[in-house]
Design an enzyme around this catalytic site. Structure first.
Site, PDB file in Angstrom:
ATOM      1  N   SER A  74       0.795  -1.233   0.000  1.00  0.00           N
ATOM      2  CA  SER A  74       0.000   0.000   0.000  1.00  0.00           C
ATOM      3  C   SER A  74       0.827   1.282   0.000  1.00  0.00           C
ATOM      4  O   SER A  74       0.255   2.378  -0.090  1.00  0.00           O
ATOM      5  CB  SER A  74      -0.955   0.015   1.211  1.00  0.00           C
ATOM      6  OG  SER A  74      -2.093  -0.766   0.929  1.00  0.00           O
TER       7      SER A  74
ATOM      8  N   SER B 227      -6.084   3.606   4.370  1.00  0.00           N
ATOM      9  CA  SER B 227      -5.508   2.866   3.245  1.00  0.00           C
ATOM     10  C   SER B 227      -6.598   2.259   2.364  1.00  0.00           C
ATOM     11  O   SER B 227      -6.469   1.142   1.861  1.00  0.00           O
ATOM     12  CB  SER B 227      -4.561   1.757   3.736  1.00  0.00           C
ATOM     13  OG  SER B 227      -3.722   1.310   2.704  1.00  0.00           O
TER      14      SER B 227
ATOM     15  N   LYS C 236       0.177   3.880  -2.645  1.00  0.00           N
ATOM     16  CA  LYS C 236      -0.766   5.001  -2.533  1.00  0.00           C
ATOM     17  C   LYS C 236      -0.055   6.340  -2.334  1.00  0.00           C
ATOM     18  O   LYS C 236      -0.710   7.391  -2.405  1.00  0.00           O
ATOM     19  CB  LYS C 236      -1.754   4.736  -1.393  1.00  0.00           C
ATOM     20  CG  LYS C 236      -2.647   3.519  -1.656  1.00  0.00           C
ATOM     21  CD  LYS C 236      -3.670   3.320  -0.547  1.00  0.00           C
ATOM     22  CE  LYS C 236      -4.567   2.112  -0.810  1.00  0.00           C
ATOM     23  NZ  LYS C 236      -3.950   0.844  -0.404  1.00  0.00           N
TER      24      LYS C 236
ATOM     25  N   LYS D  65       2.974   6.531   4.750  1.00  0.00           N
ATOM     26  CA  LYS D  65       2.133   5.391   4.362  1.00  0.00           C
ATOM     27  C   LYS D  65       2.770   4.062   4.708  1.00  0.00           C
ATOM     28  O   LYS D  65       3.950   3.838   4.454  1.00  0.00           O
ATOM     29  CB  LYS D  65       1.868   5.445   2.857  1.00  0.00           C
ATOM     30  CG  LYS D  65       0.758   4.510   2.409  1.00  0.00           C
ATOM     31  CD  LYS D  65      -0.599   4.987   2.893  1.00  0.00           C
ATOM     32  CE  LYS D  65      -1.649   3.912   2.828  1.00  0.00           C
ATOM     33  NZ  LYS D  65      -1.449   2.839   3.842  1.00  0.00           N
TER      34      LYS D  65
END
Length: 390
Positions: A64, A124, A67, A230
């Site tokens: 993730s 997320s 992102k 993140k």
């Protein structure tokens, strides 16, 4: 390619600064700072100087952390006026069908850009990521093309995206070094940490479907100064984190790939942050969007546009090092023609020590300049003839 012409000023900055030439060599001796991760990198945000690295160019699944690029393109669209914070984004059936981490959007459900970004940055949300991708590019595939184009623009040679979310798929990869560059670019947009720095928030408030978001980046709560960016996890990628923290005016970015547990991931990033703040300091010089000069625009509704910094500009030193003078040189592009869009590069600023460029940063247009109509151009030409006839 447009030529550059020296313009405005070349001046000594009486700020007593020194750029250590042996950073890289010194850091190679520091390979014991962290362990038990597949790869890692530590950089100072403003200069991009690498303070530590371990297998930082190894291509790995980013999970993730993907992102970060998704959020970068969202922030870019907002900055250019192509998207507003309060615009309502409609969720397609495809976006709502995303598995993994999600904020449980339903087909047809609408949320504002601000709410969607909360869902991406804190929760997320894969569904929110796809919904935003479809709004900006028309489809997730088209948005992925934008992601790869942006990676190419940033000079990332070891990154390729197949989706907006980081869900496992063959051929979707990045590196610690490339992820740090993406994070550096994202942090140009200071508003992003208002989302990534939140430990908890709510969506669908004042409804019977109130949804509690808790940041998967626990360092936001437990390490002073951490305000992003993140996390990532899949069975293949293991535990990953791109973190950023600010202290005493210095912002650093730490990236780790492939830690065995979330606790170990946080421990290794903490070591990197501690090392950076103990060993280095920055000397801020310019804020983002600070006016540096004027760029002349031909055939535009306006004759010139302000050339502003595209990012914060600082100089990095080891703590306690002696300092020396640094020159600055502002260079504005020649023969710029309308139309010019806000954010287009119109020049650059260089910092120079002993005749060597130690830092270079783009200067961009602070607003858009449209092409002038024939009547405006006629009046200008008539004015020129009138003046020359006097």
């Amino acid at each position: 390619m447009k030529r550059f012409v020296s313009f405005i000023v070349t001046s000594f900055l009486l700020i007593s600064l020194w750029i250590p030439s042996a950073f890289a060599a010194e850091e190679k001796k520091s390979t014991d700072i962290i362990n038990d991760v597949r790869s890692a990198v530590l950089i100072e945000r403003d200069t991009g100087t690498v303070l530590y690295e371990k297998n930082s160019n190894q291509e790995l699944p980013p999970a993730s952390m993907t992102k970060i690029m998704t959020m970068l393109l969202i922030m870019e669209a907002i900055d250019k006026g192509k998207l507003s914070w309060n615009e309502k984004i409609r969720t397609s059936e495809y976006a709502a069908s995303m598995g993994g981490s999600q904020i449980f959007l339903e087909p047809g459900e609408e949320m504002t850009t601000k709410e969607m970004l909360k869902g991406i940055a804190i929760g997320s949300g894969n569904d929110a990521s796809v919904a935003m991708a479809e709004r900006i590019a028309g489809s997730e595939d088209a948005f992925v093309d934008m992601m790869n184009a942006k990676a190419k623009e940033l000079g990332l040679k070891h990154t390729h995206f197949k989706n907006t979310t980081g869900l496992p798929v063959s051929g979707h990869y990045s590196t610690a070094a490339d992820m740090a560059v993406m994070a550096k670019e994202l942090l140009k947009y200071e508003d992003i940490t208002k989302f990534t720095g939140l430990y908890e928030a709510y969506l669908r408030e004042n409804t019977d479907k109130k949804f509690w978001l808790v940041n998967t980046n626990k360092l936001v709560r437990f390490y002073p100064g951490v305000d992003g960016l993140k996390t990532g996890f899949t069975a293949e990628a293991k535990y990953c984190l791109t973190a950023t923290a600010q202290k005493d005016g210095m912002r650093v970015i730490a990236v780790v790939f492939g830690a065995p547990t979330s606790k170990e991931r946080n421990a290794q990033v903490t070591k990197l942050l501690n090392y950076a703040f103990a060993q280095y300091q920055t000397h801020p010089m310019f804020k983002r969007s600070q006016t540096i000069g004027l760029a002349k625009i031909s055939k535009g509704k306006e004759k010139n546009v302000e050339a502003v910094t595209s990012e914060p500009i600082s100089i990095l030193t080891k703590k306690g090092e002696k300092t020396q003078d640094v020159k600055q040189k502002v260079i504005i592009q020649k023969n710029l023609k309308a139309p010019i869009n806000k954010g287009d590069q119109v020049g650059k600023i260089e910092l120079i020590k002993n005749g060597k460029v130690i830092l270079e940063s783009p200067l961009v247009a602070n607003r858009s300049v449209k092409e002038a109509g024939w009547w405006t151009l006629y009046k200008r030409a008539f004015g020129m003839f009138t003046k020359s006839g006097k």
